[in-house]
Design a protein around this motif. Sequence first.
Motif, PDB file in Angstrom:
ATOM      1  N   ASP A  91       0.849  -1.193   0.000  1.00  0.00           N
ATOM      2  CA  ASP A  91       0.000   0.000   0.000  1.00  0.00           C
ATOM      3  C   ASP A  91       0.884   1.243   0.000  1.00  0.00           C
ATOM      4  OD1 ASP A  91      -2.129  -1.733   0.217  1.00  0.00           O
ATOM      5  OD2 ASP A  91      -2.576  -1.264   2.308  1.00  0.00           O
ATOM      6  N   VAL A  92       0.384   2.313  -0.587  1.00  0.00           N
ATOM      7  CA  VAL A  92       1.104   3.584  -0.598  1.00  0.00           C
ATOM      8  C   VAL A  92       0.432   4.519   0.393  1.00  0.00           C
ATOM      9  CG1 VAL A  92       1.756   5.583  -1.988  1.00  0.00           C
ATOM     10  CG2 VAL A  92       1.842   3.304  -2.991  1.00  0.00           C
ATOM     11  N   VAL A  93       1.236   5.071   1.301  1.00  0.00           N
ATOM     12  CA  VAL A  93       0.708   5.985   2.307  1.00  0.00           C
ATOM     13  C   VAL A  93       1.291   7.378   2.093  1.00  0.00           C
ATOM     14  CG1 VAL A  93       0.295   4.212   4.051  1.00  0.00           C
ATOM     15  CG2 VAL A  93       2.485   5.349   3.986  1.00  0.00           C
ATOM     16  N   THR A  94       0.493   8.366   2.423  1.00  0.00           N
ATOM     17  CA  THR A  94       0.931   9.756   2.409  1.00  0.00           C
ATOM     18  C   THR A  94       0.828  10.262   3.843  1.00  0.00           C
ATOM     19  OG1 THR A  94       0.050   9.995   0.184  1.00  0.00           O
ATOM     20  CG2 THR A  94       0.535  12.021   1.371  1.00  0.00           C
ATOM     21  N   PHE A  95       1.900  10.888   4.323  1.00  0.00           N
ATOM     22  CA  PHE A  95       1.914  11.323   5.719  1.00  0.00           C
ATOM     23  C   PHE A  95       2.832  12.517   5.899  1.00  0.00           C
ATOM     24  CE2 PHE A  95       5.352   8.370   5.172  1.00  0.00           C
ATOM     25  CZ  PHE A  95       6.385   8.857   5.946  1.00  0.00           C
ATOM     26  N   GLY A 114       8.134  18.194   4.750  1.00  0.00           N
ATOM     27  CA  GLY A 114       7.123  18.129   3.697  1.00  0.00           C
ATOM     28  C   GLY A 114       6.274  16.873   3.787  1.00  0.00           C
ATOM     29  N   THR A 115       5.362  16.761   2.817  1.00  0.00           N
ATOM     30  CA  THR A 115       4.499  15.578   2.756  1.00  0.00           C
ATOM     31  C   THR A 115       5.294  14.427   2.165  1.00  0.00           C
ATOM     32  OG1 THR A 115       2.555  16.980   2.490  1.00  0.00           O
ATOM     33  CG2 THR A 115       2.333  14.675   1.836  1.00  0.00           C
ATOM     34  N   GLN A 116       5.231  13.279   2.820  1.00  0.00           N
ATOM     35  CA  GLN A 116       5.982  12.095   2.414  1.00  0.00           C
ATOM     36  C   GLN A 116       5.043  11.069   1.793  1.00  0.00           C
ATOM     37  OE1 GLN A 116       9.511  11.748   3.104  1.00  0.00           O
ATOM     38  NE2 GLN A 116       9.251  13.922   3.539  1.00  0.00           N
ATOM     39  N   THR A 117       5.542  10.347   0.807  1.00  0.00           N
ATOM     40  CA  THR A 117       4.826   9.225   0.214  1.00  0.00           C
ATOM     41  C   THR A 117       5.715   8.007   0.371  1.00  0.00           C
ATOM     42  OG1 THR A 117       3.763  10.683  -1.381  1.00  0.00           O
ATOM     43  CG2 THR A 117       3.734   8.337  -1.876  1.00  0.00           C
ATOM     44  N   TYR A 118       5.140   6.935   0.857  1.00  0.00           N
ATOM     45  CA  TYR A 118       5.931   5.732   1.157  1.00  0.00           C
ATOM     46  C   TYR A 118       5.120   4.498   0.813  1.00  0.00           C
ATOM     47  CZ  TYR A 118       8.135   2.162   4.131  1.00  0.00           C
ATOM     48  OH  TYR A 118       8.716   1.018   4.606  1.00  0.00           O
ATOM     49  N   GLN A 119       5.744   3.555   0.117  1.00  0.00           N
ATOM     50  CA  GLN A 119       5.096   2.279  -0.182  1.00  0.00           C
ATOM     51  C   GLN A 119       5.532   1.291   0.895  1.00  0.00           C
ATOM     52  OE1 GLN A 119       5.859   0.617  -4.065  1.00  0.00           O
ATOM     53  NE2 GLN A 119       4.090  -0.706  -3.933  1.00  0.00           N
ATOM     54  N   ARG A 139      -4.194   4.286  11.199  1.00  0.00           N
ATOM     55  CA  ARG A 139      -5.258   4.289  10.198  1.00  0.00           C
ATOM     56  C   ARG A 139      -5.305   5.677   9.569  1.00  0.00           C
ATOM     57  NH1 ARG A 139      -7.773   1.014  14.355  1.00  0.00           N
ATOM     58  NH2 ARG A 139      -8.254  -1.020  13.507  1.00  0.00           N
ATOM     59  N   GLU A 140      -5.923   5.768   8.425  1.00  0.00           N
ATOM     60  CA  GLU A 140      -6.045   7.034   7.714  1.00  0.00           C
ATOM     61  C   GLU A 140      -6.712   8.081   8.609  1.00  0.00           C
ATOM     62  OE1 GLU A 140      -8.590   8.215   3.896  1.00  0.00           O
ATOM     63  OE2 GLU A 140      -7.070   6.666   3.485  1.00  0.00           O
ATOM     64  N   GLY A 141      -6.119   9.276   8.670  1.00  0.00           N
ATOM     65  CA  GLY A 141      -6.676  10.367   9.463  1.00  0.00           C
ATOM     66  C   GLY A 141      -6.163  10.435  10.893  1.00  0.00           C
ATOM     67  N   GLU A 142      -5.388   9.462  11.335  1.00  0.00           N
ATOM     68  CA  GLU A 142      -4.901   9.451  12.712  1.00  0.00           C
ATOM     69  C   GLU A 142      -3.594  10.224  12.841  1.00  0.00           C
ATOM     70  OE1 GLU A 142      -6.775   5.365  14.522  1.00  0.00           O
ATOM     71  OE2 GLU A 142      -4.744   5.251  13.711  1.00  0.00           O
ATOM     72  N   THR A 143      -3.393  10.775  14.035  1.00  0.00           N
ATOM     73  CA  THR A 143      -2.132  11.427  14.394  1.00  0.00           C
ATOM     74  C   THR A 143      -1.602  10.706  15.621  1.00  0.00           C
ATOM     75  OG1 THR A 143      -2.871  13.550  13.528  1.00  0.00           O
ATOM     76  CG2 THR A 143      -1.032  13.589  15.075  1.00  0.00           C
ATOM     77  N   VAL A 144      -0.350  10.288  15.536  1.00  0.00           N
ATOM     78  CA  VAL A 144       0.268   9.504  16.604  1.00  0.00           C
ATOM     79  C   VAL A 144       1.616  10.128  16.952  1.00  0.00           C
ATOM     80  CG1 VAL A 144       1.197   7.237  17.231  1.00  0.00           C
ATOM     81  CG2 VAL A 144      -0.866   7.380  15.842  1.00  0.00           C
ATOM     82  N   THR A 145       1.923  10.192  18.240  1.00  0.00           N
ATOM     83  CA  THR A 145       3.238  10.633  18.693  1.00  0.00           C
ATOM     84  C   THR A 145       4.027   9.402  19.111  1.00  0.00           C
ATOM     85  OG1 THR A 145       2.424  12.777  19.402  1.00  0.00           O
ATOM     86  CG2 THR A 145       4.496  12.028  20.384  1.00  0.00           C
ATOM     87  N   PHE A 146       5.207   9.270  18.520  1.00  0.00           N
ATOM     88  CA  PHE A 146       6.087   8.127  18.778  1.00  0.00           C
ATOM     89  C   PHE A 146       7.282   8.572  19.600  1.00  0.00           C
ATOM     90  CE2 PHE A 146       3.980   7.113  14.761  1.00  0.00           C
ATOM     91  CZ  PHE A 146       3.560   5.817  14.981  1.00  0.00           C
ATOM     92  N   SER A 171       8.516  11.884  17.617  1.00  0.00           N
ATOM     93  CA  SER A 171       8.020  12.260  16.298  1.00  0.00           C
ATOM     94  C   SER A 171       6.500  12.168  16.283  1.00  0.00           C
ATOM     95  CB  SER A 171       8.611  11.340  15.227  1.00  0.00           C
ATOM     96  OG  SER A 171       8.193  11.725  13.948  1.00  0.00           O
ATOM     97  N   THR A 172       5.869  13.232  15.768  1.00  0.00           N
ATOM     98  CA  THR A 172       4.414  13.241  15.631  1.00  0.00           C
ATOM     99  C   THR A 172       4.085  13.051  14.161  1.00  0.00           C
ATOM    100  OG1 THR A 172       4.196  14.688  17.537  1.00  0.00           O
ATOM    101  CG2 THR A 172       2.309  14.551  16.053  1.00  0.00           C
ATOM    102  N   VAL A 173       3.311  12.003  13.872  1.00  0.00           N
ATOM    103  CA  VAL A 173       3.021  11.596  12.495  1.00  0.00           C
ATOM    104  C   VAL A 173       1.517  11.695  12.258  1.00  0.00           C
ATOM    105  CG1 VAL A 173       3.197   9.715  10.815  1.00  0.00           C
ATOM    106  CG2 VAL A 173       4.958   9.974  12.578  1.00  0.00           C
ATOM    107  N   THR A 174       1.143  12.264  11.112  1.00  0.00           N
ATOM    108  CA  THR A 174      -0.254  12.292  10.689  1.00  0.00           C
ATOM    109  C   THR A 174      -0.362  11.507   9.393  1.00  0.00           C
ATOM    110  OG1 THR A 174      -0.593  14.454  11.690  1.00  0.00           O
ATOM    111  CG2 THR A 174      -2.212  13.757  10.039  1.00  0.00           C
ATOM    112  N   LEU A 175      -1.135  10.433   9.425  1.00  0.00           N
ATOM    113  CA  LEU A 175      -1.340   9.609   8.233  1.00  0.00           C
ATOM    114  C   LEU A 175      -2.508  10.201   7.449  1.00  0.00           C
ATOM    115  CD1 LEU A 175      -0.427   7.117   6.668  1.00  0.00           C
ATOM    116  CD2 LEU A 175      -2.014   5.772   8.014  1.00  0.00           C
ATOM    117  N   GLN A 176      -2.189  10.794   6.307  1.00  0.00           N
ATOM    118  CA  GLN A 176      -3.205  11.504   5.524  1.00  0.00           C
ATOM    119  C   GLN A 176      -4.013  10.577   4.640  1.00  0.00           C
ATOM    120  OE1 GLN A 176      -0.611  14.354   3.667  1.00  0.00           O
ATOM    121  NE2 GLN A 176      -0.847  15.793   5.348  1.00  0.00           N
TER     122      GLN A 176
END
Length: 185
Positions: A91-95, A114-119, A139-146, A171-176
Amino acid sequence: MRNLLYLLLLCVLASCKTPEARRPVSQNSGSYIDASIARNKKLNKAEESAILKEIKNNPEQEYIASADGFWYTYDTKEKDSIDKSFPQVGDVVTFTYDIQSIAGEEIVSKKELGTQTYQIDQSNQELMPGLRAGIKLMREGETVTFLFPSHKAFGYYGYENKIGMNRPIKSTVTLQSITLKTEQE
C-alpha cells in the motif's frame, strides 16, 4: 619373517590417523565484543530511562509499548476504525511528520520535511526503522506521537548535523491517506 610382517602391519596401522585441525596462531579473547555489548546495554538503559521519564511527565497521554521497541500514543484516533484498515505491504501511504528531542523541542519541522509518500515494505526510501513500523499501526486520518530509542531512529549516524549519534527522539506523524495496493493496479 612373520615378525617382520607384523611389524610392517603395525607401522601401517599406526600411520593411518585422521587429520588434525590447524589451530590459529593467535586467539582473541572477545574483549572488544564484550565491551561493545556492555556499552550498548548501558546506552539502551539510559535511553529507556529518558523515554520512561517523558512518559511519566505526561500522565494525560496513554503511551503504548510496541512489539518493535518503541512507545506511542494516539493524539487523534479515528472513531470509525472498523471501516478503516491498517496499511498493508505494498500500500502507498501519504503522511507528514516532525522530529523533536525526547523532551519535545523541535529539531526538524513538518514544513521542512514536507508531505511524504511511502510504499509499505516495498520502498527504498530513507525512513527511520521505527517510523516504518509505526506507520503500520495507524489508520487514515490518525495522528500519533512516537517515542523512538536511537536504534529505531537515526542510531549511530545521527541526522544532518541536527541530531547527534545515539539520541532518542519524539516524532508526531499524521497519516493523511492510504492507497491500497489493489487500487494501484
